[in-house]
Design an enzyme around this catalytic site. Structure first.
Site, PDB file in Angstrom:
ATOM      1  N   LYS A   1     -64.256  54.655 -68.268  1.00  0.00           N
ATOM      2  CA  LYS A   1     -63.221  55.220 -69.134  1.00  0.00           C
ATOM      3  C   LYS A   1     -63.287  56.747 -69.049  1.00  0.00           C
ATOM      4  O   LYS A   1     -64.344  57.347 -69.302  1.00  0.00           O
ATOM      5  CB  LYS A   1     -63.489  54.787 -70.571  1.00  0.00           C
ATOM      6  CG  LYS A   1     -62.288  54.241 -71.287  1.00  0.00           C
ATOM      7  CD  LYS A   1     -62.721  53.634 -72.596  1.00  0.00           C
ATOM      8  CE  LYS A   1     -61.560  53.528 -73.536  1.00  0.00           C
ATOM      9  NZ  LYS A   1     -61.979  53.062 -74.846  1.00  0.00           N
TER      10      LYS A   1
HETATM   11  C1  E4P Z   1     -59.353  52.057 -76.865  1.00  0.00           C
HETATM   12  O1  E4P Z   1     -59.892  51.916 -75.807  1.00  0.00           O
HETATM   13  C2  E4P Z   1     -59.953  52.751 -78.013  1.00  0.00           C
HETATM   14  O2  E4P Z   1     -61.329  52.466 -78.038  1.00  0.00           O
HETATM   15  C3  E4P Z   1     -59.412  52.304 -79.324  1.00  0.00           C
HETATM   16  O3  E4P Z   1     -58.385  51.369 -79.194  1.00  0.00           O
HETATM   17  C4  E4P Z   1     -59.172  53.376 -80.323  1.00  0.00           C
HETATM   18  O4  E4P Z   1     -58.704  52.806 -81.509  1.00  0.00           O
HETATM   19  P1  E4P Z   1     -58.714  53.528 -82.923  1.00  0.00           P
HETATM   20  O5  E4P Z   1     -57.512  54.401 -83.002  1.00  0.00           O
HETATM   21  O6  E4P Z   1     -58.652  52.405 -83.905  1.00  0.00           O
HETATM   22  O7  E4P Z   1     -60.000  54.313 -83.005  1.00  0.00           O
END
Ligand code: E4P
Length: 215
Positions: free
Chosen positions: A83
């Site tokens: 990522k």
């Molecule tokens: C995606 O890969 C992220 O980890 C995640 O969906 C972020 O979500 P949040 O806005 O609930 O922190």
């Protein structure tokens, strides 16, 4: 559509994996911090369950650092997707990592132009954060619609991973639009299966079954 859990909790992942509805896992530094355990140890445990797609995030902010971390992470397990944040350093790192055959999940995407660039540098997944857009009064699902339209128009192979999902309606809307993947917290995935009429219907069936003469 593939369903991913957005968590670093091994027990949550194990539960959904054993039910058989889980296609992958996304983690981020915040989710890993919540577990109070070492990053790599957690990632290895998740991969050992057999989950075929596990996103693990780099924390470097410069291209060289991202490359170093990304190359290390991809070697941890064949199921790892690296990522990388949507910055110019991240775009540069993604182009290089993708050229080396690493599957990159470009994260922290909040606009269709960012998603266009992610596809151009060869990201395998693009992660638009729809809940965070909704939170500030923008329609996150509109962004998904725009990205899907652009990707389809140019036949980009990058998959749209709908992230920052807050409730089942987000999953429903993403599925209707034809998004490739939705990643969600455990509580949202649990709700996908639940309906009060299922519960009351089952209770009624079991109660009536008691009236059926048994030998
Ligand atoms: C995606 O890969 C992220 O980890 C995640 O969906 C972020 O979500 P949040 O806005 O609930 O922190």
């Amino acid at each position: 559509m593939q369903l991913f859990l957005d968590t670093a909790s091994v027990s949550e992942i194990r539960t959904m994996w054993e039910i058989g509805i889980l296609d992958g896992v996304t983690t981020n530094p915040t989710l890993v911090a919540k577990e109070g355990r070492k990053f790599e140890e957690v990632i290895r445990e998740i991969c050992a369950l057999g989950v075929p797609s596990v996103s693990a995030e780099v924390v470097a902010t410069d291209t060289e650092g991202m490359l170093r971390e990304g190359r290390h992470l991809r070697g941890v397990h064949p199921s790892i997707y690296v990522k990388v944040p949507m910055t110019t350093a991240g775009l540069r790192a993604t182009r290089i990592l993708a050229g080396e055959g690493t599957r990159v999940n470009m994260t922290l995407v909040f606009s269709a132009t960012q998603a266009l660039l992610a596809a151009k540098v060869g990201a395998t997944y693009v992660s638009p954060f729809i809940g965070r857009l909704d939170d500030q009064g923008q329609d996150g699902m509109e962004l998904i619609r725009d990205i899907l339209e652009i990707y389809r128009r140019y036949s980009f192979p990058t998959k749209v991973l709908v992230a920052s999902v807050r409730h089942p309606v987000h999953v429903l809307q993403a599925a209707k639009l034809g998004a490739d993947i939705a990643t969600m917290p455990y509580a949202v995935m649990e709700k996908l299966a639940a309906h009060p009429l299922t519960d009351s219907g089952l209770a009624r069936f079991l109660k009536d079954w008691e009236k059926v003469p048994k030998e």
